[in-house]
Design an enzyme around this catalytic site. Structure first.
Site, PDB file in Angstrom:
ATOM      1  N   CYS A 296     -21.893 -31.395  17.555  1.00 19.34           N
ATOM      2  CA  CYS A 296     -20.894 -32.090  16.727  1.00 19.34           C
ATOM      3  C   CYS A 296     -20.732 -31.417  15.359  1.00 19.34           C
ATOM      4  O   CYS A 296     -21.648 -30.778  14.868  1.00 19.34           O
ATOM      5  CB  CYS A 296     -21.314 -33.522  16.500  1.00 19.34           C
ATOM      6  SG  CYS A 296     -21.611 -34.413  18.023  1.00 19.34           S
TER       7      CYS A 296
ATOM      8  N   ARG B 114     -18.293 -24.724  16.787  1.00 20.52           N
ATOM      9  CA  ARG B 114     -19.508 -25.413  17.221  1.00 20.52           C
ATOM     10  C   ARG B 114     -19.358 -26.024  18.613  1.00 20.52           C
ATOM     11  O   ARG B 114     -20.341 -26.388  19.235  1.00 20.52           O
ATOM     12  CB  ARG B 114     -19.859 -26.521  16.224  1.00 20.52           C
ATOM     13  CG  ARG B 114     -20.194 -25.987  14.849  1.00 20.52           C
ATOM     14  CD  ARG B 114     -20.367 -27.091  13.850  1.00 20.52           C
ATOM     15  NE  ARG B 114     -21.553 -27.884  14.064  1.00 20.52           N
ATOM     16  CZ  ARG B 114     -22.772 -27.554  13.675  1.00 20.52           C
ATOM     17  NH1 ARG B 114     -22.962 -26.427  13.030  1.00 20.52           N
ATOM     18  NH2 ARG B 114     -23.808 -28.326  13.911  1.00 20.52           N
TER      19      ARG B 114
ATOM     20  N   TRP C 101     -19.176 -33.506  20.412  1.00 23.87           N
ATOM     21  CA  TRP C 101     -19.635 -32.761  21.582  1.00 23.87           C
ATOM     22  C   TRP C 101     -20.433 -33.777  22.392  1.00 23.87           C
ATOM     23  O   TRP C 101     -21.531 -34.185  21.979  1.00 23.87           O
ATOM     24  CB  TRP C 101     -20.499 -31.594  21.120  1.00 23.87           C
ATOM     25  CG  TRP C 101     -20.841 -30.592  22.160  1.00 23.87           C
ATOM     26  CD1 TRP C 101     -20.043 -29.599  22.643  1.00 23.87           C
ATOM     27  CD2 TRP C 101     -22.105 -30.438  22.821  1.00 23.87           C
ATOM     28  NE1 TRP C 101     -20.719 -28.847  23.564  1.00 23.87           N
ATOM     29  CE2 TRP C 101     -21.988 -29.340  23.692  1.00 23.87           C
ATOM     30  CE3 TRP C 101     -23.318 -31.110  22.772  1.00 23.87           C
ATOM     31  CZ2 TRP C 101     -23.026 -28.899  24.500  1.00 23.87           C
ATOM     32  CZ3 TRP C 101     -24.349 -30.681  23.575  1.00 23.87           C
ATOM     33  CH2 TRP C 101     -24.209 -29.580  24.437  1.00 23.87           C
TER      34      TRP C 101
ATOM     35  N   ASN D 290     -24.246 -36.581  13.902  1.00 26.31           N
ATOM     36  CA  ASN D 290     -24.590 -35.439  14.738  1.00 26.31           C
ATOM     37  C   ASN D 290     -26.064 -35.574  15.073  1.00 26.31           C
ATOM     38  O   ASN D 290     -26.876 -35.780  14.174  1.00 26.31           O
ATOM     39  CB  ASN D 290     -24.326 -34.133  13.961  1.00 26.31           C
ATOM     40  CG  ASN D 290     -24.795 -32.903  14.711  1.00 26.31           C
ATOM     41  OD1 ASN D 290     -25.024 -32.950  15.918  1.00 26.31           O
ATOM     42  ND2 ASN D 290     -24.948 -31.805  13.996  1.00 26.31           N
ATOM     43  N   GLY D 291     -26.418 -35.499  16.351  1.00 27.59           N
ATOM     44  CA  GLY D 291     -27.820 -35.633  16.747  1.00 27.59           C
ATOM     45  C   GLY D 291     -27.946 -36.638  17.878  1.00 27.59           C
ATOM     46  O   GLY D 291     -26.959 -36.968  18.537  1.00 27.59           O
TER      47      GLY D 291
ATOM     48  N   GLU E  80     -29.723  -9.336  27.755  1.00 22.58           N
ATOM     49  CA  GLU E  80     -28.713  -9.769  26.784  1.00 22.58           C
ATOM     50  C   GLU E  80     -27.298  -9.468  27.304  1.00 22.58           C
ATOM     51  O   GLU E  80     -26.382 -10.268  27.132  1.00 22.58           O
ATOM     52  CB  GLU E  80     -28.968  -9.092  25.424  1.00 22.58           C
ATOM     53  CG  GLU E  80     -27.913  -9.320  24.356  1.00 22.58           C
ATOM     54  CD  GLU E  80     -27.662 -10.787  23.996  1.00 22.58           C
ATOM     55  OE1 GLU E  80     -28.436 -11.655  24.402  1.00 22.58           O
ATOM     56  OE2 GLU E  80     -26.648 -11.046  23.332  1.00 22.58           O
TER      57      GLU E  80
ATOM     58  N   LYS F 117     -24.518 -12.387  27.722  1.00 14.59           N
ATOM     59  CA  LYS F 117     -23.209 -12.340  27.047  1.00 14.59           C
ATOM     60  C   LYS F 117     -22.087 -12.519  28.056  1.00 14.59           C
ATOM     61  O   LYS F 117     -21.152 -13.271  27.840  1.00 14.59           O
ATOM     62  CB  LYS F 117     -23.100 -10.982  26.325  1.00 14.59           C
ATOM     63  CG  LYS F 117     -22.234 -10.977  25.130  1.00 14.59           C
ATOM     64  CD  LYS F 117     -22.957 -11.362  23.856  1.00 14.59           C
ATOM     65  CE  LYS F 117     -23.666 -12.662  23.948  1.00 14.59           C
ATOM     66  NZ  LYS F 117     -24.649 -12.942  22.975  1.00 14.59           N
TER      67      LYS F 117
ATOM     68  N   GLU G 223     -21.923 -16.103  29.481  1.00 15.88           N
ATOM     69  CA  GLU G 223     -21.456 -17.091  28.513  1.00 15.88           C
ATOM     70  C   GLU G 223     -19.941 -17.155  28.427  1.00 15.88           C
ATOM     71  O   GLU G 223     -19.372 -18.234  28.356  1.00 15.88           O
ATOM     72  CB  GLU G 223     -21.976 -16.724  27.104  1.00 15.88           C
ATOM     73  CG  GLU G 223     -23.405 -17.087  26.857  1.00 15.88           C
ATOM     74  CD  GLU G 223     -23.773 -16.859  25.398  1.00 15.88           C
ATOM     75  OE1 GLU G 223     -23.727 -15.699  24.947  1.00 15.88           O
ATOM     76  OE2 GLU G 223     -24.122 -17.830  24.717  1.00 15.88           O
TER      77      GLU G 223
ATOM     78  N   HIS H  33     -38.230  -4.224  44.135  1.00 12.90           N
ATOM     79  CA  HIS H  33     -39.168  -5.275  44.565  1.00 12.90           C
ATOM     80  C   HIS H  33     -38.448  -6.553  44.993  1.00 12.90           C
ATOM     81  O   HIS H  33     -39.075  -7.599  45.104  1.00 12.90           O
ATOM     82  CB  HIS H  33     -40.169  -5.577  43.449  1.00 12.90           C
ATOM     83  CG  HIS H  33     -41.049  -4.410  43.118  1.00 12.90           C
ATOM     84  ND1 HIS H  33     -42.034  -3.973  43.975  1.00 12.90           N
ATOM     85  CD2 HIS H  33     -41.066  -3.566  42.062  1.00 12.90           C
ATOM     86  CE1 HIS H  33     -42.641  -2.919  43.438  1.00 12.90           C
ATOM     87  NE2 HIS H  33     -42.057  -2.641  42.281  1.00 12.90           N
TER      88      HIS H  33
ATOM     89  N   LYS I 111     -22.370 -23.715  19.429  1.00 17.11           N
ATOM     90  CA  LYS I 111     -22.849 -22.582  18.639  1.00 17.11           C
ATOM     91  C   LYS I 111     -24.274 -22.815  18.166  1.00 17.11           C
ATOM     92  O   LYS I 111     -25.115 -21.931  18.218  1.00 17.11           O
ATOM     93  CB  LYS I 111     -21.911 -22.380  17.436  1.00 17.11           C
ATOM     94  CG  LYS I 111     -22.328 -21.243  16.510  1.00 17.11           C
ATOM     95  CD  LYS I 111     -22.176 -19.905  17.194  1.00 17.11           C
ATOM     96  CE  LYS I 111     -22.665 -18.755  16.348  1.00 17.11           C
ATOM     97  NZ  LYS I 111     -22.872 -17.545  17.163  1.00 17.11           N
TER      98      LYS I 111
HETATM   99  O1  M6R Z   1     -28.943 -19.883  15.959  1.00 24.42           O
HETATM  100  P1  M6R Z   1     -29.923 -19.275  16.907  1.00 24.42           P
HETATM  101  O2  M6R Z   1     -30.017 -17.806  16.796  1.00 24.42           O
HETATM  102  O3  M6R Z   1     -31.298 -19.902  16.787  1.00 24.42           O
HETATM  103  O4  M6R Z   1     -29.397 -19.634  18.350  1.00 24.42           O
HETATM  104  C1  M6R Z   1     -30.131 -19.318  19.495  1.00 24.42           C
HETATM  105  C2  M6R Z   1     -29.275 -19.410  20.752  1.00 24.42           C
HETATM  106  O5  M6R Z   1     -28.825 -20.725  20.935  1.00 24.42           O
HETATM  107  C3  M6R Z   1     -28.074 -18.460  20.692  1.00 24.42           C
HETATM  108  O6  M6R Z   1     -28.484 -17.140  20.521  1.00 24.42           O
HETATM  109  C4  M6R Z   1     -27.237 -18.573  21.973  1.00 24.42           C
HETATM  110  O7  M6R Z   1     -27.961 -18.071  23.058  1.00 24.42           O
HETATM  111  C5  M6R Z   1     -25.901 -17.845  21.801  1.00 24.42           C
HETATM  112  N1  M6R Z   1     -24.863 -18.602  22.428  1.00 24.42           N
HETATM  113  C6  M6R Z   1     -25.919 -16.490  22.392  1.00 24.42           C
HETATM  114  O8  M6R Z   1     -24.681 -15.866  22.444  1.00 24.42           O
END
Ligand code: M6R
Length: 599
Positions: free
Chosen positions: A2, A27, A74, A100-101, A479, A483, A486, A502, A594
């Site tokens: 949120c 966010r 959210w 938020n929370g 990574e 990416k 996502e 393996h 985010k």
């Molecule tokens: O703000 P942070 O770096 O602690 O966030 C960690 C992860 O939530 C963040 O890297 C997430 O995996 C991203 N969406 C990656 O693109």
């Protein structure tokens, strides 16, 4: 997660609140709402979907005020809908509140309130707080006192902001484990989940501590600590440039943020002390006696930590354990003496990382954080902090923060290597010189954008994508897959190249794209063998290297431990263009937030 924006000041604020919500869109959210105090009444407007829908409603209503709160939701408790969106009100409609929370004891509180005759409209945990505050105000004449007493009854994580038409001109707020920051401007006071919400109006910000409650009027801001004692919190000057929170002509924030990387890395390098061997986040004495590191993080930051493990173990020759924060915090870890705990986080607000950090701290470990946000929760809990200087990262998919995290962690590896005598002064100087050239090498790497786009065009229809690498490039393969997952919503997996035979080789089929990360190193020939194994089974190999090779994406030459810093941009472009060809919503991918501020 949120997004909250609140304003109390001398200006009408409907536009400021909408503008703030737009800046927090990154966010992730499903609905939006606003509450304005108009002629001693609270007007609440809500819309499902985009902030634009809410903006139209607000314009149509013609309502405005010098005090108001706004929210992007959210969904956690209850589906995305008008009734579940914030602000929530009490039975009388005098109180409006955004949150938020997660309130963990909301069901218990709700049942008590229902027995007292309260009528609930939504399925949310948040609405309980509005009714609880209403109940408290039956006993307590002062709005802020009643609000403070309300927060005492809540279990869980929250950033809250509330208004009451019975107490015009007063905005109250509380913070526990969820982010909340105040902006101090000439127009008035802002409250928000993140700095970009008010950055175009002020760069003066106050970050609150957990347990803080805040009372704001047109002319004053008062902060009270967890024991409700009046306190002061430092006003920070934010060095971020507002243009960093704008798209600057690029189609998406993600693309812009990849292009920002040379400058961001340059800025990060420039903030390292002139003599990195003497002081770098850690005092020299501390750096000399470290016997090992725990590096803990989530998502992309976790992958940066995994790369760092190879770099630190190679140069500094000290052991490094890397773990996902969400797992680390539950393990009965027998912490080793003289080990340092390193938390890596772009936002500095990730709840899992914060919880793992607190666990390590409770066991007496010293904490170093690598963060992008000054004043964030993780930074405040740390003994030492080093900052990535990449400005606000708006795209949900992290790009520039990853490269800057790798930069800081590489610097840490060199510092530890030197102060622990694992490398000579001459070796240190050579390595450092090469390292300082990174912004220039990144600029050259960006020139591969159109070549990567061509590759992406050929493969974007594939149902599945594979990434392989060895040594420091293995986590980069993870990574690359994250990416792509996502933002394209396609199946993607990263593997250690040596592990393919393996088991994973079973999924290699005709045409499956396999990105092979192969810097020139002692393992280069082994990478070639892995590529032959998969191409013999029909895979389409996309070879990323730093040495001349036929049909390869060739980044500038560096030592193999710097290679991930350059090759990362290739993988980011690759994910970006595949997602773009698929017509995905790149900056705000489905289901993702985010900043993940709940555990
Ligand atoms: O703000 P942070 O770096 O602690 O966030 C960690 C992860 O939530 C963040 O890297 C997430 O995996 C991203 N969406 C990656 O693109």
């Amino acid at each position: 997660m949120c997004g909250i924006v609140g304003f109390c000041g001398k200006n009408n604020c409907a536009d400021l609140l909408i503008e703030g919500l737009k800046k927090l869109e990154y966010r992730g959210y499903d609905s939006a709402g606003i509450a304005l105090e108009v002629k001693n009444k609270i007007t609440v407007l809500k819309a499902v979907g985009q902030v634009k829908n809410l903006e139209n409603l607000v314009k149509k209503s013609g309502k405005n005020s010098y005090i108001g709160i706004a929210h992007t939701r959210w969904a956690t408790h209850g589906k995305p809908s008008l009734v579940n969106s914030h602000p929530h009100t009490d039975c009388t409609g005098n109180i409006a509140l955004v949150h938020n929370g997660i309130i963990e004891n909301y069901l218990e509180l709700k049942n008590i309130l229902i027995r007292k005759g309260h009528k609930f409209k939504s399925e949310t945990d948040t609405e309980v707080i509005a009714h609880l505050l209403e109940e408290e105000l039956k006993k307590e004449k002062d709005f802020f006192n009643a609000f403070q007493k309300t927060t005492r009854k809540l279990k869980g994580a929250f950033a809250l902001v509330a208004l009451s038409s019975k107490f015009p001109g007063v905005m109250v707020a509380a913070k526990r484990q969820s982010p909340l920051v105040a902006g101090i401007s000439k127009k008035g006071f802002f409250l928000a989940s993140d700095i970009p919400a008010f950055l175009s109006h002020t760069n003066k910000a106050i970050f609150f501590e957990d347990g803080d409650t805040i009372k704001i009027t047109q002319d004053s801001i008062e902060v009270y600590d967890a024991d409700f004692h009046k306190t002061t919190r430092k006003i920070h000057t934010i060095s971020w440039d507002i243009s960093a929170a704008e798209k600057g002509g690029f189609e998406h924030f993600m693309l812009k943020e990849i292009h920002d990387e040379p400058q961001n890395v340059k800025d990060t390098l420039q903030t390292l002390p002139p003599d990195i061997t003497k002081a770098f986040g850690l005092p020299l004495k501390e750096a000399k006696r470290i016997e090992g590191l725990y590096i803990v993080a989530c998502g992309t930051a976790y992958h940066a930590a995994l790369v760092a493990r190879y770099v630190i173990e190679h140069f500094a020759k000290i052991p490094v354990e890397v773990e996902m924060a969400s797992e680390f915090k539950y393990r009965p870890i027998h912490f080793k003496k003289n080990w340092l705990f390193v938390a890596v986080s772009q936002s500095g607000e990730t709840a899992d990382t914060l919880a793992a950090l607190k666990n390590a701290k409770a066991h007496g470990l010293k904490i170093l954080s690598v963060c992008n946000v000054i004043g964030s929760a993780i930074v405040r809990e740390s003994d030492y902090s080093v900052f990535t200087h990449c400005g606000p990262e708006i795209s949900v998919a992290s790009t520039k923060a990853f490269t800057c995290q790798l930069t800081v962690l590489y610097a840490l590896a060199l510092q530890l290597a030197y102060v622990q005598n694992s490398i000579t002064k001459a070796e240190f100087e050579d390595l450092y010189q090469e390292f300082l050239n990174l912004p220039e090498l990144l600029k050259q790497t960006l020139k591969l954008e159109s070549a990567v786009k061509k590759v992406a065009k050929k493969v974007y229809k594939s149902p599945s994508f594979i990434f392989i690498g060895r040594n420091a490039s293995f986590p980069l393969a993870l990574e690359g897959a994250l990416k792509l997952k996502e933002i394209s919503y396609k199946h993607a997996e990263g593997f250690a190249a040596g592990e393919i035979k393996h088991g994973p080789i079973a999924i290699i089929d005709k045409g499956i794209p396999v990105v092979a990360l192969a810097p020139k190193s002692s393992l280069y020939e082994k990478m070639i063998s892995s590529c032959q194994e998969v191409s013999a089974r029909g895979a389409r190999v996309i070879f990323v290297t730093n040495t001349p090779s036929k049909n390869a994406l060739e980044v500038p030459y560096t030592n193999e431990y710097l290679f991930p810093l350059l090759a990362a941009t290739i993988l980011q472009f690759y994910a970006y263009f595949i997602a773009n060809f698929l017509g995905r919503e790149i900056d705000k991918p489905r289901n993702l937030a985010k900043s993940v501020t709940v555990e």
